[in-house]
Design an enzyme around this catalytic site. Structure first.
Site, short mmCIF file in Angstrom:
data_model
loop_
_atom_site.label_atom_id
_atom_site.label_comp_id
_atom_site.label_asym_id
_atom_site.label_seq_id
_atom_site.Cartn_x
_atom_site.Cartn_y
_atom_site.Cartn_z
N ASP A 27 14.72 -35.86 43.56
CA ASP A 27 13.64 -33.74 43.84
C ASP A 27 13.49 -34.74 45.40
O ASP A 27 13.17 -35.20 45.63
CB ASP A 27 12.64 -34.15 42.86
CG ASP A 27 12.92 -32.30 43.02
OD1 ASP A 27 13.30 -31.32 43.07
OD2 ASP A 27 11.40 -32.52 44.26
N ASP A 29 11.91 -31.31 47.26
CA ASP A 29 9.56 -31.41 48.16
C ASP A 29 8.86 -31.61 46.80
O ASP A 29 9.26 -31.29 45.27
CB ASP A 29 10.06 -29.33 47.56
CG ASP A 29 9.39 -29.34 48.54
OD1 ASP A 29 8.92 -29.83 49.74
OD2 ASP A 29 7.65 -28.61 47.39
#
Ligand code: PLP
Ligand code: CA
Length: 318
Positions: A27, A29
């Site tokens: 992922d 952020d």
């Protein structure tokens, strides 16, 4: 050394995961970066994984940027990432819609980066920018000014739109009710925000908030949602691997690892599709969230928890 924090996994458990996987999904952020600041250790980990010949993907629910914009961001941050490593909802949506070969145009609630990605895939778009102006609407719902409803909209794609308004909702609602394919980018309820505020802390509504508005108004659910934890994101990663190496089968999902910071998107994505998962604490999940998980929430429970991606690097086998 053994961890003294009870929510963190032992070095042995992390080593066991890291040494056996061939495909690593990160992922963005809260894992690789926070807004424009790299998480310490992220660059070293990605670099090492690539040196070892592992497949690396950055997998983000953020619909606001095209793949080209993500490549530019990675270059600026000096990350060893290229276009074929990026799985973002804009690109997943563009791939998904273009495969359907729909006639007509797609009504887009979203952003410039999303629209750029769609157009790059030959998808005709309408709505974005032209329906930003709510002034027409203050005259009443029958007054569309220069932007009447069209009869050639075959698809409605809803993503994060910071100029979301009643006119856009009205149009999307009308098109979906008239039979257009209803697609959502992602369901994130809110966005991470580091913005300081002199009064109350800022809470930024996510795409899920706007998607809910369209679901309620149409009394329909989207035909598909692109982002984690849903399937299209995984299908897109598999497609990228197959395009890069047409002669090779992608490894089985038991050899994939999803590293994320959010339980209901990242961890659920991994678990639902048969991947092992690591939750890191550099994003939106707090130790209490992990300790609070009950057995009923097994889809949200990561296989391992680590302080950050920096803690994964020492456990990579040759
Ligand atoms: N959507 C938007 C618009 C965002 O700005 C962000 C994070 O910055 C996200 C989604 C979540 O992104 P990720 O899936 O990389 O955590
Ligand atoms: Ca995240």
């Amino acid at each position: 050394k053994m961890s003294t924090k009870s929510y963190l996994s032992s070095a042995a458990d992390i080593a066991c995961l890291m040494s056996t996987k061939r495909v690593f999904l990160f992922d963005c952020d809260g894992v690789i970066w926070n807004e424009n600041t790299l998480v310490p250790g992220a660059k070293d980990l990605l670099t090492r994984l690539k040196q070892l010949g592992r497949q690396v993907f950055l997998v983000t629910n953020n619909s606001s940027k095209s793949r080209a914009q993500y490549v530019a961001k990675c270059r600026k941050l000096e990350l060893p990432i290229e276009e074929a490593d990026i799985v973002c909802t804009a690109a997943v949506a563009a791939g998904y819609i273009s495969k359907l070969k729909l006639p007509g145009v797609t009504y887009v609630i979203g952003s410039q980066g999303l629209q750029d990605e769609l157009e790059l895939h030959g998808i005709k778009c309408c709505g974005f920018r032209e329906d930003d102006d709510t002034a027409v609407h203050d005259q009443g719902v029958e007054q569309f000014g220069d932007a009447p409803l069209r009869n050639d909209v075959s698809c409605v794609l809803l993503a994060l739109d910071t100029r979301f308004n009643y006119l856009k909702l009205l149009k999307a609602c009308s098109y979906v009710s008239a039979g257009a394919l209803f697609l959502g980018s992602n369901e994130d309820a809110f966005l991470p925000s580091g913005q300081p505020s002199p009064t109350v802390p800022v809470r930024l509504p996510g795409t899920g908030a706007m998607l809910s508005a369209l679901c309620v108004a149409t009394q329909q659910q989207p035909a598909a949602v692109m982002g984690k934890p849903h399937r299209p994101m995984l299908d897109y990663a598999v497609q990228l691997m197959t395009e890069a190496r047409p002669d090779q089968q992608p490894p089985p999902l038991s050899q994939w690892l999803m590293v994320g910071d959010r339980l209901d998107t990242d961890i659920a994505f991994g678990r639902r599709h048969g991947m092992d998962t690591v939750c890191v604490m550099t994003g939106c999940t707090k130790p209490a969230d992990l300790l609070d998980l009950s057995e009923a929430n097994s889809e949200l429970k990561p296989n391992c928890a680590a302080e950050s991606v920096a803690d994964l690097l020492p456990h990579l086998a040759e």
